[in-house]
Design an enzyme around this catalytic site. Structure first.
Site, PDB file in Angstrom:
ATOM      1  N   ASP A   1      40.894 -38.466 -22.960  1.00 55.46           N
ATOM      2  CA  ASP A   1      40.508 -37.794 -21.718  1.00 55.46           C
ATOM      3  C   ASP A   1      40.284 -36.326 -22.015  1.00 55.46           C
ATOM      4  OD1 ASP A   1      40.889 -38.863 -18.571  1.00 55.46           O
ATOM      5  OD2 ASP A   1      40.800 -36.696 -18.819  1.00 55.46           O
TER       6      ASP A   1
ATOM      7  N   ARG B   1      39.415 -25.232  -5.624  1.00 57.28           N
ATOM      8  CA  ARG B   1      40.051 -25.276  -6.942  1.00 57.28           C
ATOM      9  C   ARG B   1      39.806 -23.984  -7.723  1.00 57.28           C
ATOM     10  NH1 ARG B   1      41.685 -30.603  -8.183  1.00 57.28           N
ATOM     11  NH2 ARG B   1      42.238 -31.482  -6.149  1.00 57.28           N
TER      12      ARG B   1
END
Length: 280
Positions: free
Chosen positions: A146, A37
């Site tokens: 979130d 990532r």
């Protein structure tokens, strides 16, 4: 294209930085995932190596790359009616206790964090509509939060894959969703309006300070990504966010008792949950 290789020192430096920013700690076993990532973000931003990217990341004034990195590094695996037994516990056990303490018709606040792409808070809304006979007597407020801005946008759109809805009864699926030409399912606008979505980093006191007076918090499968220090810090934040007597639900593999003694363990017939003690 020049291959970007990350050293052990690069990994440790990044891990410490990401931990300070989010409370999420990557074990050595996650090295492959982190490298993959991180390399994607280095290439995407046009940097040639980790050192240049890391300086760019730390000193970018608007923080856009940090948010993009957080979005890339957080895992959002969820589906509708996951661990449904806790929703049953909410209706059959927690809400009857909560409403006894409140004036008739007053507000009941429920917080879903992390809300991911919305399956959990929308599941709560559907479950209340379908199963709580006293719903119309109370002003229920549902907040979904979130740290990942991309999943929050998906939650607001309300479009879901067949996998996300696979555990829903056909009656619920047909009542609240429309099948789209691409095979996905679109949640009804009426139900989408029942949840307010906000971006929150649980490790940032400036962001969590305004989150108070919740009667129920669903914080499932988040604390497993934290180390012991971050878990205790998160537990204190969640404790402060609850009203006295309020409840918190964790994931099935998580235990608040192993983190802090702030909460009281409540063993209902449907589920084990944790309660902020009432003030005496």
């Amino acid at each position: 294209m020049t291959e970007i290789l990350l050293s052990e020192e690069d990994f440790h430096k990044f891990r410490e930085f990401f931990y300070r920013k989010t409370g999420i700690y990557f074990e050595d076993s996650k090295r492959y995932f982190v490298d993959k990532r991180l390399t994607e973000r280095i290439i995407c931003t046009g940097n040639l190596n980790f050192r240049r990217y890391f300086n760019f990341l730390r000193f970018q004034a608007d923080g856009k790359e940090l948010q993009a990195l957080i979005n890339s590094m957080t895992v959002n695996e969820t589906y509708f009616f996951r661990e449904e037994y806790q929703f049953k516990c909410l209706v059959d056990s927690m809400l009857p206790e909560i409403t006894k303490r409140k004036q008739a018709g007053s507000r009941i606040r429920i917080w879903s964090i992390p809300s991911s792409s919305g399956e959990e808070p929308y599941s709560i809304a559907m479950y209340l509509i379908e199963n709580w006979k006293d719903l119309d007597l109370w002003d229920v407020e549902l907040i979904g939060s979130d740290i990942d801005t991309e999943v929050l946008e998906r939650a607001r759109r309300g479009e879901y894959s067949p996998r996300s809805v696979q555990n829903l009864p056909d009656s619920i699926l047909h009542k609240y969703f429309t099948r789209l030409p691409n095979g996905n399912f679109l949640l009804s606008e009426d139900l989408r309006q029942t949840v307010e979505f906000t971006r929150v980093n649980l490790m940032d006191p400036a962001q969590t300070r305004s989150y108070r007076n919740f009667d129920v918090i669903f914080c499932r499968n988040l604390l497993v990504y934290f180390d012991d220090v971050s878990r205790r810090q998160a537990a204190e934040v969640l404790f402060d966010a609850l009203t006295p007597g309020g409840f918190i639900c964790l994931g099935h593999s998580e235990s608040m008792s192993r983190i802090t003694s702030l909460f009281r363990v409540r063993k209902f017939s449907q589920a084990i949950v944790y309660q902020r003690p009432e003030e005496t």
